[in-house]
Design a protein around this motif. Structure first.
Motif, PDB file in Angstrom:
ATOM      1  N   GLY A  28       0.834  -1.200  -0.097  1.00 40.50           N
ATOM      2  CA  GLY A  28      -0.010  -0.046   0.097  1.00 40.50           C
ATOM      3  C   GLY A  28       0.946   1.170   0.070  1.00 40.50           C
ATOM      4  N   GLN A  29       2.138   1.216   0.113  1.00 37.89           N
ATOM      5  CA  GLN A  29       3.050   2.197  -0.021  1.00 37.89           C
ATOM      6  C   GLN A  29       4.120   2.012  -0.960  1.00 37.89           C
ATOM      7  OE1 GLN A  29       4.197   2.748   4.277  1.00 37.89           O
ATOM      8  NE2 GLN A  29       2.315   4.026   4.654  1.00 37.89           N
ATOM      9  N   GLY A  30       4.498   3.379  -1.729  1.00 39.87           N
ATOM     10  CA  GLY A  30       5.778   3.195  -2.642  1.00 39.87           C
ATOM     11  C   GLY A  30       5.338   2.363  -3.897  1.00 39.87           C
ATOM     12  N   PRO A  31       6.247   2.104  -4.649  1.00 42.08           N
ATOM     13  CA  PRO A  31       5.665   1.635  -5.974  1.00 42.08           C
ATOM     14  C   PRO A  31       5.133  -0.031  -5.793  1.00 42.08           C
ATOM     15  CG  PRO A  31       8.137   1.371  -5.499  1.00 42.08           C
ATOM     16  CD  PRO A  31       7.333   2.273  -4.387  1.00 42.08           C
ATOM     17  N   THR A  32       4.235  -0.172  -6.541  1.00 44.88           N
ATOM     18  CA  THR A  32       3.716  -1.607  -6.666  1.00 44.88           C
ATOM     19  C   THR A  32       4.875  -2.538  -7.016  1.00 44.88           C
ATOM     20  OG1 THR A  32       3.274  -1.447  -9.023  1.00 44.88           O
ATOM     21  CG2 THR A  32       1.564  -0.772  -7.565  1.00 44.88           C
ATOM     22  N   PRO A  33       4.765  -3.994  -6.860  1.00 44.64           N
ATOM     23  CA  PRO A  33       5.585  -4.997  -7.206  1.00 44.64           C
ATOM     24  C   PRO A  33       6.104  -4.689  -8.653  1.00 44.64           C
ATOM     25  CG  PRO A  33       4.143  -5.825  -5.771  1.00 44.64           C
ATOM     26  CD  PRO A  33       3.472  -4.493  -6.071  1.00 44.64           C
ATOM     27  N   GLU A  34       5.159  -4.575  -9.686  1.00 41.33           N
ATOM     28  CA  GLU A  34       5.512  -4.206 -11.016  1.00 41.33           C
ATOM     29  C   GLU A  34       6.314  -3.292 -11.289  1.00 41.33           C
ATOM     30  OE1 GLU A  34       2.335  -4.725  -9.542  1.00 41.33           O
ATOM     31  OE2 GLU A  34       0.844  -5.016 -11.053  1.00 41.33           O
ATOM     32  N   GLU A  35       6.142  -1.987 -10.727  1.00 39.75           N
ATOM     33  CA  GLU A  35       6.785  -0.721 -10.955  1.00 39.75           C
ATOM     34  C   GLU A  35       7.854  -0.824 -10.333  1.00 39.75           C
ATOM     35  OE1 GLU A  35       3.138   2.401 -10.361  1.00 39.75           O
ATOM     36  OE2 GLU A  35       4.058   1.925  -8.927  1.00 39.75           O
ATOM     37  N   GLU A  36       8.210  -1.594  -9.214  1.00 37.32           N
ATOM     38  CA  GLU A  36       9.803  -1.884  -8.354  1.00 37.32           C
ATOM     39  C   GLU A  36      10.558  -2.617  -9.567  1.00 37.32           C
ATOM     40  OE1 GLU A  36      12.768  -3.800  -6.712  1.00 37.32           O
ATOM     41  OE2 GLU A  36      10.890  -4.871  -7.107  1.00 37.32           O
TER      42      GLU A  36
ATOM     43  N   ALA B  36       7.352  -4.189 -21.438  1.00 40.07           N
ATOM     44  CA  ALA B  36       6.218  -3.802 -20.184  1.00 40.07           C
ATOM     45  C   ALA B  36       5.564  -5.169 -20.050  1.00 40.07           C
ATOM     46  CB  ALA B  36       5.214  -2.612 -20.422  1.00 40.07           C
ATOM     47  N   HIS B  37       6.041  -6.188 -20.273  1.00 37.73           N
ATOM     48  CA  HIS B  37       5.342  -7.622 -19.786  1.00 37.73           C
ATOM     49  C   HIS B  37       5.836  -8.184 -18.290  1.00 37.73           C
ATOM     50  CE1 HIS B  37       4.826  -8.448 -24.536  1.00 37.73           C
ATOM     51  NE2 HIS B  37       3.904  -7.566 -23.960  1.00 37.73           N
ATOM     52  N   VAL B  38       5.384  -7.030 -17.400  1.00 38.47           N
ATOM     53  CA  VAL B  38       5.836  -7.471 -16.055  1.00 38.47           C
ATOM     54  C   VAL B  38       4.289  -7.352 -15.539  1.00 38.47           C
ATOM     55  CG1 VAL B  38       6.979  -6.813 -13.912  1.00 38.47           C
ATOM     56  CG2 VAL B  38       8.098  -6.336 -16.201  1.00 38.47           C
ATOM     57  N   TYR B  39       4.056  -8.552 -14.556  1.00 38.81           N
ATOM     58  CA  TYR B  39       2.592  -8.453 -14.291  1.00 38.81           C
ATOM     59  C   TYR B  39       2.659  -9.042 -12.801  1.00 38.81           C
ATOM     60  CZ  TYR B  39       1.428  -8.060 -19.219  1.00 38.81           C
ATOM     61  OH  TYR B  39       1.396  -7.730 -20.535  1.00 38.81           O
ATOM     62  N   SER B  40       1.662  -8.687 -11.980  1.00 38.38           N
ATOM     63  CA  SER B  40       1.394  -9.179 -10.771  1.00 38.38           C
ATOM     64  C   SER B  40       0.355 -10.381 -10.771  1.00 38.38           C
ATOM     65  CB  SER B  40       0.852  -8.068  -9.718  1.00 38.38           C
ATOM     66  OG  SER B  40       0.774  -8.614  -8.400  1.00 38.38           O
TER      67      SER B  40
END
Length: 342
Positions: free
Chosen positions: A285-293, A309-313
């Motif tokens: 809930g804080q900072g970048p999402t796992p995909e963004e990281e 941009a084929h990174v998915y959660s």
């Protein structure tokens, strides 16, 4: 003289015939009485036997209703349980999910620490599990059977529970076929055999559907990340549900040489350069999402999955728990890779 002899002889013959007739009647009556007595005795014996059979049948029904039966768990252990199961303690999440899918979630009177799905199970009391397993808490629930996985037990805990008089049933599913076996076994345990058969059929049909759709696609490579860089990279290799489901979808795991769950290095990921990255890290809930990281990681900008941009959660529980939600996992993965099924 002759006239006198004839009547006497005649009367003698008549008298003898009468006597013989009377004797015959007497004997006939005696025979009839004997036959009747024999028939009466036979009827009595039959009635007695029928009553005995009825009594024996009643005793067998009573035993069947209130007695015990022997079931064999997934480790080949024979476990004595009640014929009818109404109170179950479930220590691991996958078994609880299976029971709910079998429409038997109402049997759960206690759950392990990490049993959290579906939402309805949260109303059941929680008991400590793993190294903190609390025997007294489990005993207080008065379960007829305790269901746990081989991953969630140790031999000392198992021995302690059985010494306390608990019936402990073990499951052990590391492949999709073994998940089917777990469903079948638990269905037998709780009297939901028909529902178990239907659930297995539904799962098989779902896997077959997406396998057939993906067969038309070009093979791509994928990296499954279950732990982010800051905690050390971990992945799912061969023997994991991620690998098995990915293989169905024509996705080649870049770490198929890893057995089960294993730690890998960033350098290895960069070298193997996956087309897709699937992360099951939880967003706090804080900072970048796992995909963004992942997309922002230093030195990862040239990884093909990052370039495209084929990174998915994905939901970790759906991909890692050996239960019915594995069909959600294959649907999710197919949709992320290839788009919605047509």
């Amino acid at each position: 003289m002759n006239m006198l002899k004839r009547p006497i002889g005649l009367w003698f013959i008549v008298a003898l015939v009468v006597l013989m007739a009377l004797a015959g009647c007497s004997q006939g009556a005696t025979g009839t009485e004997t036959e009747q007595a024999a028939k009466s005795e036979a009827v009595t014996k039959i009635e007695s036997t029928e009553k005995s059979v009825e009594t024996e049948g009643a005793d067998e029904t009573k035993v069947s209703q209130g007695g015990k039966r022997i079931v064999t768990d997934m480790m080949g252990r024979e476990v004595q349980v009640d014929n009818t199961i109404e109170r179950v303690a479930v220590l691991m999440p996958s078994d609880a999910e299976i029971l709910y899918a079998l429409d038997k979630g109402d049997l759960i009177v206690g759950r392990g620490t990490y049993v959290d799905y579906p939402e309805a199970v949260l109303s059941a009391p929680t008991v400590a599990t793993g190294d903190d397993l609390n025997l007294e808490e489990i005993m207080a629930l008065d379960p007829q059977v305790v269901i746990m996985t081989t991953m969630g037990k140790n031999d000392n805990q198992l021995a302690s529970m059985e010494e306390a008089g608990l019936s402990v049933y073990l499951t052990d599913a590391k492949t999709i076929d073994e998940v089917y076996t777990a469903i079948e076994h638990l269905g037998e345990l709780v009297g939901a055999e028909e529902n178990a058969t239907d659930l297995i059929q539904e799962m098989k049909e779902t896997f077959d559907k997406y396998t057939a759709l993906a067969a038309e696609q070009e093979e791509k490579t994928v990296y499954y990340e279950i732990s982010p860089l800051e905690f050390g990279l971990w992945t799912g290799g061969s023997g994991s549900f991620m690998n098995e489901i990915g293989s169905m979808l024509n996705l080649k795991n870049i770490f198929s040489d890893v057995d089960g769950w294993g730690e890998v290095s960033a350098e290895q990921v960069l070298e193997r350069n996956p087309d897709y990255i699937i992360t099951t890290s939880m967003y706090m809930g804080q900072g970048p999402t796992p995909e963004e990281e992942i997309m922002q990681r230093e030195g990862w900008k040239d990884v093909q999955a990052v370039v495209d941009a084929h990174v998915y959660s994905a939901n970790s529980d759906e991909f890692t728990r050996p239960g019915p939600r594995l069909i959600n996992a294959i649907e999710t993965l197919y949709t992320k890779i290839y788009g919605p099924a047509q």
